[in-house]
Design a protein around this motif. Structure first.
Motif, PDB file in Angstrom:
ATOM      1  N   ASP A 183       1.445  14.845 -13.181  1.00  0.00           N
ATOM      2  CA  ASP A 183       0.246  15.427 -13.788  1.00  0.00           C
ATOM      3  C   ASP A 183       0.169  16.928 -13.534  1.00  0.00           C
ATOM      4  O   ASP A 183      -0.205  17.696 -14.421  1.00  0.00           O
ATOM      5  N   GLN A 194       0.825  -1.208   0.000  1.00  0.00           N
ATOM      6  CA  GLN A 194       0.000   0.000   0.000  1.00  0.00           C
ATOM      7  C   GLN A 194       0.857   1.255   0.000  1.00  0.00           C
ATOM      8  O   GLN A 194       0.531   2.233  -0.666  1.00  0.00           O
ATOM      9  N   ALA A 254       2.116   1.745  -3.469  1.00  0.00           N
ATOM     10  CA  ALA A 254       1.038   2.224  -4.333  1.00  0.00           C
ATOM     11  C   ALA A 254       0.757   3.704  -4.064  1.00  0.00           C
ATOM     12  O   ALA A 254       0.547   4.484  -4.998  1.00  0.00           O
ATOM     13  N   GLU A 255       0.783   4.094  -2.791  1.00  0.00           N
ATOM     14  CA  GLU A 255       0.551   5.498  -2.434  1.00  0.00           C
ATOM     15  C   GLU A 255       1.670   6.386  -2.980  1.00  0.00           C
ATOM     16  O   GLU A 255       1.415   7.478  -3.492  1.00  0.00           O
ATOM     17  N   LYS A 271       2.681  10.175  -9.627  1.00  0.00           N
ATOM     18  CA  LYS A 271       1.848  10.408 -10.801  1.00  0.00           C
ATOM     19  C   LYS A 271       1.112  11.741 -10.682  1.00  0.00           C
ATOM     20  O   LYS A 271       1.011  12.495 -11.652  1.00  0.00           O
ATOM     21  N   ALA A 272       0.616  12.044  -9.487  1.00  0.00           N
ATOM     22  CA  ALA A 272      -0.077  13.318  -9.279  1.00  0.00           C
ATOM     23  C   ALA A 272       0.875  14.489  -9.505  1.00  0.00           C
ATOM     24  O   ALA A 272       0.493  15.500 -10.110  1.00  0.00           O
ATOM     25  N   ARG A 322       1.135   6.772  -6.636  1.00  0.00           N
ATOM     26  CA  ARG A 322       0.050   7.719  -6.901  1.00  0.00           C
ATOM     27  C   ARG A 322       0.512   9.157  -6.701  1.00  0.00           C
ATOM     28  O   ARG A 322       0.166  10.046  -7.476  1.00  0.00           O
ATOM     29  N   ALA A 323       1.319   9.401  -5.661  1.00  0.00           N
ATOM     30  CA  ALA A 323       1.820  10.753  -5.395  1.00  0.00           C
ATOM     31  C   ALA A 323       2.741  11.215  -6.526  1.00  0.00           C
ATOM     32  O   ALA A 323       2.661  12.372  -6.968  1.00  0.00           O
TER      33      ALA A 323
END
Length: 184
Positions: free
Chosen positions: A59, A45, A48-49, A55-56, A52-53
């Motif tokens: 972006d 997890q 994955a977090e 990728k954010a 995600r961070a």
């Protein structure tokens, strides 16, 4: 006890597993389903977090870059609109020459427009592959939005400071007398 899946039922009928073992496996599956799994899940997890961070963040950077490109395009469109709205109509047969992109360009103007260009009251702006005359105020607005569109502005050079070496040069050359009878 939770309902066993078809494979567990077949294993029970075949006698390969005991009913207590099936119940234990069902409890472990239930715990895993409700987030009470082993510690390895927390590591997964975290990864994955972190992904995600990242990728954010990527972006956000891409969005900022896109927003900057859109802003540049918007400013160029505003500059083009100002040139279209404020251009001075040209007429005349006097050639006014200026340099743009390392080449000498020519505009046909009348004597009044030529004087206004020379004094800095008018500027020359590029609009695509043609050149337009603009009043100074409109030229300043275009320069604020896209300075590359202004090709010639004689009024802009008046703010520049003279070079420091000119007074030294003048003092040096003052010692040489120029003959009065020289014909140029």
């Amino acid at each position: 006890m939770a309902k066993a899946n078809p494979l567990q039922e077949q294993l029970l009928k075949a006698g390969l597993v005991k009913k207590s073992k099936v119940a234990e496996v069902a409890r472990e599956q239930n715990k895993a389903r409700h987030g009470k799994g082993p510690a390895e899940l927390s590591e997964i997890q975290r990864e994955a977090e972190r992904a995600r961070a990242e990728k954010a963040e990527r972006d956000r950077a891409l969005a900022a870059e896109h927003k900057a490109k859109v802003r540049i395009t918007e400013l160029a469109a505003q500059a083009r609109q100002i040139i279209e709205d404020k251009k001075v109509p040209r007429s005349g047969e006097v050639e006014y020459r200026f340099t743009a992109d390392g080449a000498i360009r020519t505009l046909l103007v009348n004597e009044e427009l030529r004087k206004m260009l020379s004094s800095g009251a008018l500027v020359i702006a590029r609009l695509g592959d043609r050149y337009e005359l603009l009043p100074r105020a409109a030229g300043d607005k275009v320069r604020e939005r896209d300075a590359s569109m202004i090709v010639l502005d004689h009024g802009q050079g008046s703010d520049a400071q003279p070079s420091v070496g000119t007074s030294e040069d003048d003092a040096y050359y003052a010692q040489f007398k120029v003959p009065d009878d020289l014909d140029w």
